[in-house]
Design a protein around this motif. Structure first.
Motif, PDB file in Angstrom:
ATOM      1  N   TYR A  68       0.854  -1.190   0.000  1.00  0.00           N
ATOM      2  CA  TYR A  68       0.000   0.000   0.000  1.00  0.00           C
ATOM      3  C   TYR A  68       0.886   1.234   0.000  1.00  0.00           C
TER       4      TYR A  68
ATOM      5  N   PHE B  58      -2.206  -1.307  -2.998  1.00  0.00           N
ATOM      6  CA  PHE B  58      -3.229  -0.280  -2.814  1.00  0.00           C
ATOM      7  C   PHE B  58      -2.602   1.089  -3.075  1.00  0.00           C
TER       8      PHE B  58
ATOM      9  N   GLY C 164      -4.896   2.687   3.742  1.00  0.00           N
ATOM     10  CA  GLY C 164      -4.111   1.728   2.975  1.00  0.00           C
ATOM     11  C   GLY C 164      -3.846   0.435   3.723  1.00  0.00           C
TER      12      GLY C 164
END
Length: 472
Positions: free
Chosen positions: A49, A100, A55
């Motif tokens: 992330y 992410f 995240g």
């Protein structure tokens, strides 16, 4: 209900609207099923992330769903740059990674980027399969998940930190000793994942480093985390007003894009950086192979390639196509006008960290500022000036846009069309080497108009002709 649609770099959405925990779990299950269908379930998947809101939470839910499908998640301990994730896919031999990130998009966005086992951005055949699987599941609770502590005990979740291995690899690809002799270097990760990757190796080798925007901030200082001239005016001003700084380097939110500011505060367009680095890599490193650029990228790259007798491969927009050529070891360097590049022997993914260090090495070894290097190159191969503009279409213009492209004029701004390229959108090469490219957005009523010419006045005329064609 929003359909899941993967763009050039994954599926992106606005938090709490379409980018929800439920949809994230559905997309994760689709990826897990895709990986299982191609026989790579046992390889595991890296889960990572960037610095955006939620995240870590999204990543933990993804790890739970992967575990529910019997797929091991290599969970990154902290926010991690996209190119570092690509490196770790290759190093570990995983089935890929789920990251992410919404890259340089505004802070209200997040996204899922799936990179398969070859470590580049997923190609259309892969994303189409994931899209199909995900959209068939929308509205149903059909994902499988496991409690996180249970998954850890079962060996299906393992925490990792790939930073040291990636930085050690960079030591073999960058002349940090030369960079250290350059003078003061300003570093700006834009509150993103480049923190700890840009400044640390420079300081390790004794470089004089000035750091800016080093704290994690999901709002990215109130701007999209994009290292473009428009959004880094504060950084440009700092570089300009500090006489000791010889170069400013910046990365976007997930550190796959780069921004370069010369010592006098001049922002250098990414288009020109790709061409400069091609010339540098051939002359100083004696690298061989072709060069790849997207259809929207400056033909200054072509002029440098011609100078060195190198083949140019023109690709559709989207680094996946360049990355595929990197993975095949066919090209010295590949890049896009949107500030993405990688080189031979490196990851098949955009790497803003690598790009920044290559520019710093080039400036140090050449003993000249970037602007001076560019002017010297213009003297050798000719001048190229580029521009991009977004044009919003009315409903009637959008309806007739496709038909209009089939009836393009024989000339623009009094210059005859020499070639019509349809690699991605409609690109018109004009008789004097100027060109125009029309690319319709797939998500909004916007046409992206790109143009290039040998001077500002000529470019203005060509761009005006292109805009009149679209709106006429």
């Amino acid at each position: 209900m929003h359909q899941i649609v993967f763009g050039t770099s994954g599926w992106r959405g606005i938090l709490c609207e379409d980018f929800t925990f439920e949809n994230v779990k559905i997309v994760t299950q689709a990826i897990a099923d895709h990986v299982a269908s191609i026989g790579e379930r046992g390889k595991g998947i890296i889960v990572a992330y960037d610095t955006r809101f939620m995240g870590e939470r999204f990543a933990k839910e993804t790890a739970r769903v992967l575990a529910g499908s019997g797929i091991k998640a290599y969970f990154c301990k902290r926010d991690t740059p996209t190119p570092v994730i690509a490196f770790e896919i290759m190093r570990r031999g995983t089935a890929g990674a789920i990251n992410f990130t919404a890259s340089h998009n505004p802070p209200e966005y997040n996204g899922i980027k799936f990179s398969p086992s070859w470590a580049g951005p997923a190609l259309p055949e892969t994303t189409k399969d994931i899209e199909r699987r995900a959209n068939e599941m929308l509205g149903e609770v059909c994902y499988r998940e496991m409690a996180l502590d249970e998954a850890v005990r079962a060996g299906l979740v393992e925490e990792i930190d790939p930073r040291e291995q990636y930085l050690a690899d960079l030591e073999t690809k960058i002349d940090f000793a030369a960079i250290a002799s350059l003078g003061a270097i300003a570093v700006n990760p834009l509150y993103g994942t480049g923190r700890g990757y840009l400044e640390v190796p420079l300081m390790k080798h004794g470089a004089n480093v000035r750091t800016f925007n080093m704290n994690r901030d999901p709002y990215f200082g109130g701007f999209p985390p994009e290292p473009s001239e428009k959004y880094i005016q504060d950084f440009i001003g700092l570089v300009k007003n500090d006489s000791e700084i010889k170069l400013g380097i910046a990365t976007d939110g997930d550190a796959d894009r780069f921004g370069i500011v010369d010592g006098d505060g001049t922002f250098i367009e990414p288009n020109y950086i790709i061409a400069l680095l091609l010339d540098y890599l051939v002359r100083f490193r004696k690298m061989t192979g072709a060069v790849a650029r997207s259809v929207a990228t400056s033909h200054l790259v072509d002029a440098v390639a011609k100078k060195h007798g190198i083949e140019v491969i023109e690709t559709p927009v989207g680094f996946k196509y360049v990355g595929e050529l990197i993975s095949q070891d066919r090209i010295i360097i590949g890049g896009e006008e949107s500030a993405g590049l990688s080189i031979k022997g490196h990851v098949p993914e955009k790497d803003g960290i690598l790009a920044c260090f290559l520019v710093a090495e080039m400036v140090a070894r050449e003993g000249m500022p970037v602007k001076a290097l560019l002017e010297r190159l213009y003297g050798e191969v000719g001048k190229f000036v580029t521009k991009r503009e977004n044009i919003t279409l009315s409903p009637s213009l959008e309806t007739g846009y496709a038909a209009k492209q089939q009836q393009a004029p024989a000339e623009f701004a009094g210059l005859k069309v020499k070639e019509h390229v349809t690699v991605d959108g409609s690109k018109f090469i004009l008789e004097d080497g100027s060109w125009l490219l029309f690319r319709k957005s797939g998500t909004e009523p916007v046409v992206r108009l790109y143009g290039e010419a040998s001077g500002e006045a000529k470019l203005a005329a060509v761009m005006a002709a292109g805009k009149a064609f679209i709106l006429g």
